[in-house]
Write a protein that holds these residues in place. Structure first.
Motif, mmCIF file in Angstrom:
data_model
loop_
_atom_site.group_PDB
_atom_site.id
_atom_site.type_symbol
_atom_site.label_atom_id
_atom_site.label_comp_id
_atom_site.label_asym_id
_atom_site.label_seq_id
_atom_site.Cartn_x
_atom_site.Cartn_y
_atom_site.Cartn_z
ATOM 1 N N VAL A 180 99.804 -58.820 17.357
ATOM 2 C CA VAL A 180 100.193 -58.785 15.883
ATOM 3 C C VAL A 180 100.122 -57.217 15.420
ATOM 4 C CG1 VAL A 180 99.605 -59.522 13.436
ATOM 5 C CG2 VAL A 180 98.980 -60.767 15.277
ATOM 6 N N GLU A 181 101.452 -56.807 15.095
ATOM 7 C CA GLU A 181 101.802 -55.347 14.540
ATOM 8 C C GLU A 181 101.728 -55.637 12.857
ATOM 9 O OE1 GLU A 181 104.255 -52.254 16.103
ATOM 10 O OE2 GLU A 181 105.014 -54.048 17.605
ATOM 11 N N TYR A 182 101.046 -54.425 12.467
ATOM 12 C CA TYR A 182 100.928 -54.088 11.051
ATOM 13 C C TYR A 182 101.919 -52.883 10.618
ATOM 14 C CZ TYR A 182 97.284 -57.275 11.548
ATOM 15 O OH TYR A 182 96.260 -58.324 11.906
ATOM 16 N N PRO A 183 103.123 -52.932 10.601
ATOM 17 C CA PRO A 183 104.013 -51.760 10.414
ATOM 18 C C PRO A 183 103.881 -50.879 9.028
ATOM 19 C CG PRO A 183 105.392 -53.440 10.377
ATOM 20 C CD PRO A 183 104.106 -53.985 10.715
ATOM 21 N N PRO A 184 103.977 -49.770 9.157
ATOM 22 C CA PRO A 184 103.529 -49.049 7.719
ATOM 23 C C PRO A 184 104.731 -49.297 6.772
ATOM 24 C CG PRO A 184 104.104 -47.412 9.184
ATOM 25 C CD PRO A 184 103.690 -48.927 10.231
ATOM 26 N N ASP A 185 106.222 -49.271 7.343
ATOM 27 C CA ASP A 185 107.208 -49.773 6.580
ATOM 28 C C ASP A 185 108.051 -50.723 7.313
ATOM 29 O OD1 ASP A 185 109.658 -48.052 7.977
ATOM 30 O OD2 ASP A 185 108.052 -46.511 7.583
ATOM 31 N N LEU A 186 109.063 -51.228 6.891
ATOM 32 C CA LEU A 186 109.971 -52.138 7.505
ATOM 33 C C LEU A 186 111.121 -51.827 8.190
ATOM 34 C CD1 LEU A 186 109.992 -54.939 4.553
ATOM 35 C CD2 LEU A 186 108.137 -54.334 6.377
ATOM 36 N N ARG A 187 111.178 -50.442 8.500
ATOM 37 C CA ARG A 187 112.268 -50.190 9.541
ATOM 38 C C ARG A 187 112.101 -50.516 10.909
ATOM 39 N NH1 ARG A 187 112.153 -43.806 7.838
ATOM 40 N NH2 ARG A 187 110.045 -44.421 7.813
ATOM 41 N N VAL A 188 110.939 -50.872 11.189
ATOM 42 C CA VAL A 188 110.882 -51.353 12.734
ATOM 43 C C VAL A 188 111.568 -52.720 12.984
ATOM 44 C CG1 VAL A 188 108.592 -50.682 13.209
ATOM 45 C CG2 VAL A 188 109.035 -52.811 11.951
ATOM 46 N N LEU A 189 112.025 -53.414 11.731
ATOM 47 C CA LEU A 189 112.844 -54.704 12.022
ATOM 48 C C LEU A 189 114.227 -54.294 12.207
ATOM 49 C CD1 LEU A 189 111.274 -56.445 8.789
ATOM 50 C CD2 LEU A 189 110.693 -56.806 11.071
ATOM 51 N N PHE A 230 103.372 -57.797 7.155
ATOM 52 C CA PHE A 230 103.319 -56.818 5.912
ATOM 53 C C PHE A 230 103.187 -57.298 4.603
ATOM 54 C CE2 PHE A 230 107.578 -58.026 7.329
ATOM 55 C CZ PHE A 230 108.318 -58.321 6.368
ATOM 56 N N HIS A 231 102.572 -56.554 3.603
ATOM 57 C CA HIS A 231 102.739 -56.916 2.365
ATOM 58 C C HIS A 231 103.959 -56.451 1.735
ATOM 59 C CE1 HIS A 231 98.417 -57.795 0.819
ATOM 60 N NE2 HIS A 231 98.226 -57.187 2.072
ATOM 61 N N SER A 232 104.204 -57.141 0.590
ATOM 62 C CA SER A 232 105.551 -57.054 0.176
ATOM 63 C C SER A 232 105.783 -55.611 -0.301
ATOM 64 C CB SER A 232 105.709 -57.913 -1.285
ATOM 65 O OG SER A 232 106.083 -59.116 -1.025
ATOM 66 N N PRO A 233 106.836 -55.017 -0.040
ATOM 67 C CA PRO A 233 107.022 -53.676 -0.405
ATOM 68 C C PRO A 233 107.366 -53.657 -1.930
ATOM 69 C CG PRO A 233 108.677 -54.078 1.337
ATOM 70 C CD PRO A 233 107.987 -55.450 0.962
ATOM 71 N N LYS A 234 107.053 -52.442 -2.604
ATOM 72 C CA LYS A 234 107.395 -52.374 -3.904
ATOM 73 C C LYS A 234 108.848 -52.475 -4.499
ATOM 74 C CE LYS A 234 102.667 -51.515 -4.988
ATOM 75 N NZ LYS A 234 102.461 -51.908 -3.959
ATOM 76 N N TRP A 239 112.712 -53.049 1.034
ATOM 77 C CA TRP A 239 112.735 -54.318 1.510
ATOM 78 C C TRP A 239 113.913 -54.560 2.388
ATOM 79 C CZ3 TRP A 239 110.063 -58.775 1.778
ATOM 80 C CH2 TRP A 239 109.316 -59.112 0.473
ATOM 81 N N LYS A 240 115.063 -53.352 2.439
ATOM 82 C CA LYS A 240 116.099 -53.532 3.011
ATOM 83 C C LYS A 240 116.123 -53.898 4.554
ATOM 84 C CE LYS A 240 120.250 -51.171 1.957
ATOM 85 N NZ LYS A 240 121.237 -50.086 1.790
ATOM 86 N N PRO A 241 115.669 -53.397 5.254
ATOM 87 C CA PRO A 241 115.460 -53.711 6.818
ATOM 88 C C PRO A 241 115.163 -55.376 6.852
ATOM 89 C CG PRO A 241 114.289 -51.772 6.639
ATOM 90 C CD PRO A 241 114.475 -52.295 5.111
ATOM 91 N N PHE A 242 114.330 -55.756 5.977
ATOM 92 C CA PHE A 242 113.919 -57.247 5.953
ATOM 93 C C PHE A 242 115.224 -58.417 5.566
ATOM 94 C CE2 PHE A 242 111.765 -61.032 4.043
ATOM 95 C CZ PHE A 242 111.415 -61.455 5.449
ATOM 96 N N ILE A 243 115.709 -57.569 4.664
ATOM 97 C CA ILE A 243 116.876 -58.477 3.819
ATOM 98 C C ILE A 243 118.293 -58.432 5.062
ATOM 99 C CG2 ILE A 243 118.742 -58.092 2.140
ATOM 100 C CD1 ILE A 243 116.388 -57.306 0.309
ATOM 101 N N ARG A 244 118.287 -57.182 5.706
ATOM 102 C CA ARG A 244 119.411 -57.102 6.535
ATOM 103 C C ARG A 244 119.016 -58.119 7.643
ATOM 104 N NH1 ARG A 244 119.765 -56.900 11.984
ATOM 105 N NH2 ARG A 244 117.906 -55.650 11.928
#
Ligand code: URA
Length: 370
Positions: A180-189, A230-234, A239-244
């Protein structure tokens, strides 16, 4: 009554309780019902007393006021449970056949925190129980088969037993811990450009539309063994990488009850999820349409042998008014507790991992060539 049998093939049978004949002989399965079990096992190549060890959910004979046999009460089964579980650990059987409701109550009942339901829901599964380190195979009690006098019940019972005994050839399925990874931001996606993902939300309630509702935590599994949580970003930008990812038609999407994730995505992220490929709940229903067998926690137990990974979290995902589908649940209470956020995240991570694993398993069952 002590465990009885020579246990040559490593099978343990758990019945209900000794009856009059068993009590008199000091051995299980002596009466008419026992003879039926002996005959049926023999037809399947198993000698009940040579190949198995036999115990009951209740170790003494329960009698009514007239001194006749009666079924044990839940309390009696609970009183015997410690010894029953000790026998399982002591004998370390290759598989345990649970014959009827009392045996299910004894072995599964104390660990299953939701409504247990009856044998018709539990029968036929071969559960790689990770606590007990053995296959658990519930089926009907022979006295039910005898009473039913039905060709259908007979054939279901024999099929359950045949499938249970086939496990003697199969290695025990040991659970593999996911990464399980806990990335600091969603760009990993952004790395995920094809294949399939499963994803899962923990939210403030059942429906997203009323004021104040939020997606609190989300997880994305990109293989049966790896996921991000991850927690919901603010901000929308974060959010963009997740939405993509969700709107990318080249990436297939899996969920348990996909209309939930679809609706929350639509409402909160303003995007339509593209390329749904699998809903583990619908597939579960196609594979088996019995009542009570399509929930994720049940599926995870019967397929992966993990019981009750949610009971610490579950109360916080319910509101104080369950009838109001717009109500806010208690998730923020959980987040304020020490370790609450970590627990919620890990739970969410497990959900998407199990959904991924289930989808793979269900596909292999459903898409078998005829
Ligand atoms: N019925 C049971 O459940 N167990 C026995 O041992 C005999 C009959």
């Amino acid at each position: 009554m002590k465990p009885y049998g020579n246990f040559k093939k490593g099978i343990m049978n758990i019945g209900e309780a000794p009856g009059e004949e068993e009590d008199a002989a000091g051995k299980p399965w002596q009466g008419k019902t026992g003879k039926l079990l002996q005959r049926t096992y023999r037809k399947l190549g198993i000698d009940l007393f040579e190949d198995c060890i036999n115990i009951n959910a209740c170790h003494c004979r329960p009698t009514d006021a007239r001194g006749d046999n009666r079924a044990p009460t839940n309390e009696e089964i609970e009183n015997c449970r410690r010894t029953t579980l000790r026998y399982i650990h002591q004998y370390n059987p290759k598989l345990v056949v649970l014959l009827g409701n009392s045996a299910v109550t004894s072995v599964i009942g104390s660990r299953w925190k939701k409504e247990l339901g009856g044998i018709s829901k539990w029968r036929g599964w071969q559960i790689p129980d990770q606590d007990l380190n053995t296959w658990i195979c519930p089926t009907y009690h022979p006295s039910f088969v005898e009473r039913s006098d039905s060709a259908d019940v007979d054939s279901i019972w024999i099929r359950d037993l045949r499938e249970a005994f086939s496990l003697l050839e199969k290695p025990f399925l040991k659970h593999k811990e996911p990464y399980v990874e806990y990335p600091p931001d969603l760009r990993v996606l952004d790395r995920i450009k094809d294949g399939v993902i499963s994803f899962d939300y923990e939210t403030t309630g059942k429906k997203p539309h009323a004021r104040g509702h939020k997606i609190v935590v989300a997880s994305v599994a990109d293989s049966p063994d790896h996921c991000y949580v991850f927690h919901s970003p603010k901000t929308p930008l974060e959010w963009k990488p997740f939405i993509r990812l969700l709107s990318d038609p080249k990436v297939g999407k899996i969920a348990q009850n996909m209309k939930f994730e679809h609706m929350w995505t639509q409402s909160k992220l303003r995007v339509e999820v593209q390329n749904w490929v699998w809903d583990t709940m619908i597939a579960a229903h196609i594979l088996d349409n019995r009542y009570g067998v399509t929930g994720l926690k049940f599926l995870v137990y019967v397929h992966f042998g993990i019981v009750d990974y949610d009971s610490e979290i579950a109360p916080y995902l319910r509101s104080n008014n369950e009838k109001d589908s717009n109500a806010i649940n208690r998730i923020y209470e959980l987040l304020q507790m020490p370790g609450g956020s970590e627990k919620l995240m890990y739970y969410c991570a497990l959900d998407s991992i199990y959904e991924y694993r289930l989808a793979m398993l269900q596909q292999s069952e459903i898409l078998l060539p005829f």
